[in-house]
Design an enzyme around this catalytic site. Sequence first.
Site, PDB file in Angstrom:
ATOM      1  N   HIS A 117       0.850  -1.187   0.000  1.00 33.83           N
ATOM      2  CA  HIS A 117       0.000   0.000   0.000  1.00 33.83           C
ATOM      3  C   HIS A 117       0.889   1.241   0.000  1.00 33.83           C
ATOM      4  CE1 HIS A 117      -3.102   2.872   1.154  1.00 33.83           C
ATOM      5  NE2 HIS A 117      -3.953   1.955   0.709  1.00 33.83           N
ATOM      6  N   ASP A 172      -7.931  -5.577   0.096  1.00 35.57           N
ATOM      7  CA  ASP A 172      -8.404  -6.457  -0.976  1.00 35.57           C
ATOM      8  C   ASP A 172      -7.980  -7.915  -0.807  1.00 35.57           C
ATOM      9  OD1 ASP A 172      -9.696  -4.423  -2.534  1.00 35.57           O
ATOM     10  OD2 ASP A 172      -7.719  -3.692  -3.098  1.00 35.57           O
TER      11      ASP A 172
HETATM   12  N1  CMC Z   1       4.034  -7.725  -4.563  1.00 32.09           N
HETATM   13  C1  CMC Z   1       5.367  -7.736  -4.764  1.00 32.09           C
HETATM   14  N2  CMC Z   1       6.136  -6.633  -4.664  1.00 32.09           N
HETATM   15  C2  CMC Z   1       5.555  -5.485  -4.361  1.00 32.09           C
HETATM   16  C3  CMC Z   1       4.149  -5.395  -4.141  1.00 32.09           C
HETATM   17  C4  CMC Z   1       3.402  -6.582  -4.252  1.00 32.09           C
HETATM   18  N3  CMC Z   1       2.080  -6.555  -4.060  1.00 32.09           N
HETATM   19  N4  CMC Z   1       3.833  -4.116  -3.855  1.00 32.09           N
HETATM   20  C5  CMC Z   1       4.973  -3.418  -3.888  1.00 32.09           C
HETATM   21  N5  CMC Z   1       6.020  -4.233  -4.197  1.00 32.09           N
HETATM   22  C6  CMC Z   1       7.439  -3.865  -4.289  1.00 32.09           C
HETATM   23  C7  CMC Z   1       7.729  -3.056  -5.520  1.00 32.09           C
HETATM   24  O1  CMC Z   1       8.026  -3.902  -6.603  1.00 32.09           O
HETATM   25  C8  CMC Z   1       8.875  -2.220  -5.074  1.00 32.09           C
HETATM   26  O2  CMC Z   1      10.025  -3.040  -5.070  1.00 32.09           O
HETATM   27  P1  CMC Z   1      11.476  -2.443  -5.468  1.00 32.09           P
HETATM   28  O3  CMC Z   1      11.813  -1.484  -4.371  1.00 32.09           O
HETATM   29  O4  CMC Z   1      12.352  -3.664  -5.527  1.00 32.09           O
HETATM   30  O5  CMC Z   1      11.319  -1.788  -6.793  1.00 32.09           O
HETATM   31  C9  CMC Z   1       8.550  -1.909  -3.612  1.00 32.09           C
HETATM   32  O6  CMC Z   1       7.724  -2.999  -3.195  1.00 32.09           O
HETATM   33  C10 CMC Z   1       7.827  -0.595  -3.397  1.00 32.09           C
HETATM   34  O7  CMC Z   1       6.604  -0.620  -4.142  1.00 32.09           O
HETATM   35  P2  CMC Z   1       6.034   0.556  -5.016  1.00 32.09           P
HETATM   36  O8  CMC Z   1       5.543  -0.012  -6.303  1.00 32.09           O
HETATM   37  O9  CMC Z   1       7.003   1.697  -5.081  1.00 32.09           O
HETATM   38  O10 CMC Z   1       4.803   1.001  -4.100  1.00 32.09           O
HETATM   39  P3  CMC Z   1       3.603   1.971  -4.511  1.00 32.09           P
HETATM   40  O11 CMC Z   1       3.265   2.735  -3.299  1.00 32.09           O
HETATM   41  O12 CMC Z   1       3.928   2.723  -5.742  1.00 32.09           O
HETATM   42  O13 CMC Z   1       2.425   0.943  -4.883  1.00 32.09           O
HETATM   43  C11 CMC Z   1       0.573  -0.532  -4.682  1.00 32.09           C
HETATM   44  C12 CMC Z   1       1.387   0.593  -4.019  1.00 32.09           C
HETATM   45  C13 CMC Z   1      -0.638  -0.824  -3.819  1.00 32.09           C
HETATM   46  C14 CMC Z   1       0.124  -0.107  -6.085  1.00 32.09           C
HETATM   47  C15 CMC Z   1       1.486  -1.805  -4.781  1.00 32.09           C
HETATM   48  O14 CMC Z   1       1.860  -2.232  -3.499  1.00 32.09           O
HETATM   49  C16 CMC Z   1       0.803  -2.938  -5.537  1.00 32.09           C
HETATM   50  O15 CMC Z   1       0.870  -2.977  -6.772  1.00 32.09           O
HETATM   51  N6  CMC Z   1       0.133  -3.897  -4.823  1.00 32.09           N
HETATM   52  C17 CMC Z   1      -0.636  -4.946  -5.494  1.00 32.09           C
HETATM   53  C18 CMC Z   1      -1.989  -4.407  -5.972  1.00 32.09           C
HETATM   54  C19 CMC Z   1      -2.943  -4.188  -4.823  1.00 32.09           C
HETATM   55  O16 CMC Z   1      -3.115  -5.022  -3.953  1.00 32.09           O
HETATM   56  N7  CMC Z   1      -3.626  -3.019  -4.828  1.00 32.09           N
HETATM   57  C20 CMC Z   1      -4.633  -2.670  -3.811  1.00 32.09           C
HETATM   58  C21 CMC Z   1      -4.217  -1.484  -2.991  1.00 32.09           C
HETATM   59  S1  CMC Z   1      -5.157  -1.270  -1.474  1.00 32.09           S
HETATM   60  C22 CMC Z   1      -6.786  -0.833  -1.788  1.00 32.09           C
HETATM   61  C23 CMC Z   1      -7.099  -0.335  -3.134  1.00 32.09           C
HETATM   62  O17 CMC Z   1      -6.693   0.750  -3.510  1.00 32.09           O
HETATM   63  O18 CMC Z   1      -7.811  -1.069  -3.834  1.00 32.09           O
END
Ligand code: CMC
Length: 387
Positions: free
Chosen positions: A267, A322
């Site tokens: 998140h 989720d």
């Molecule tokens: N699985 C594996 N790796 C992950 C995940 C995940 N679910 N989420 C983040 N990471 C890694 C990401 O690859 C990055 O790694 P590195 O530093 O090696 O490049 C690190 O963690 C930081 O992540 P980020 O992409 O910079 O984080 P963000 O704040 O931009 O993204 C997010 C937040 C929710 C989009 C992301 O965590 C994600 O894609 N999660 C899976 C989709 C999901 O469950 N979304 C629902 C969010 S909650 C409620 C809603 O809005 O629906």
Amino acid sequence: TGMTTLDVGFVNTAACQSEITFINGDEGILRHRGYPIAQLAEKASFLEVSYILIYGEDPTPAQLQSFTESIMGETTLPEVISPVLRAFPAETHPMPVLSAGVSLFGTLGDDISIKDDKQIDLATARLLGRTPTLAAAIHRVRGGKDPIAPDASLGYVGNLLRMTFGEDYEITDELVRALDMLLVLHADHEQNCSTSTVRMVGSSNAPLYASIVGGINALYGPLHGGANQAVLEMLERIHSNEGGDATKYMDKVKNKEDGAKLMGFGHRVYKSYDPRAVIAKEFATDVLSKANDPLLEIAQELEEKALADDYFVERKLYPNVDFYTGLIYRAMGFPTEMFTVLFALGRMPGWIAHWREQHSDPATKINRPRQVYVGATEKNFVPVSER
Ligand code: CMC
């Protein structure tokens, strides 16, 4: 200008002040108008939480009754909707259809002025009243069935279940309470992608309905509301392709193979356990362990492994709302493709509250981010005939 700072994804930039929702991501705190989410989930109904979000204070019994009546009096769909729902090919995902339907709400003289409080209250009641009817109708039409007319006497959630599943579906108090609570868990989450979109569209003084349609489309994506569907599909894939062995999938995620992610984890704001996921998990475990759902076991194993794994620990990745909700929707009988629609029904009061707050805030201006230009410097244009 020299003052422009680059903030890809708005990680640090606040676009507004807000009194609606407080989140402390390090400590896993979520409060609406000051009330902790756990208290609201336990003690308040979805429509009461909607009132609190939209009007800023807890309603008296009389206020809640009149708010409820105004919404339940607006559950019938305008006649223009039904032929439009049938015009979409049956395999169309319900979210674009939902977006089209809500877009139609804002026509026929309903494209309200942003300055008229009475009209805004009416649009609020219509969005909360009609969208569940629309959602159920989309589900029915996709399944080749006729929509079922609303029955206000069943209450907000009972009516939604009846319109979705029909007469043969047994609506118990337990089910109503569970779905109501899931809607409460989704009711608002400050400046998330869809709510920011509602405010972005609203900042041009576009009407409430048009702004909400923007929010619905933003919610559709798998990184946001679409994650609940993506989680279930991930669990199903692990179950059928990998014999339920979560380890292989975890390795894929850690090696970032084909961009694989652990859906329902991570998140932008929470760097600890999402307090909504705590509640959803407890509930899923209660309901589903009795049913011996193999997907629940896979989810629990994934969580356990992830929380003990350096990759996830270092990045502070925890289950989000989720991760467990889809399992509950599935147990209730909703098809996977309807999960994000349920999220939209839950988020509706939050979207409305933010649009209304935006338009009552004298500091509001059109949203217009800047950029850092990294393209070509000046070039001399040569007509195509000379190239
Ligand atoms: N699985 C594996 N790796 C992950 C995940 C995940 N679910 N989420 C983040 N990471 C890694 C990401 O690859 C990055 O790694 P590195 O530093 O090696 O490049 C690190 O963690 C930081 O992540 P980020 O992409 O910079 O984080 P963000 O704040 O931009 O993204 C997010 C937040 C929710 C989009 C992301 O965590 C994600 O894609 N999660 C899976 C989709 C999901 O469950 N979304 C629902 C969010 S909650 C409620 C809603 O809005 O629906």
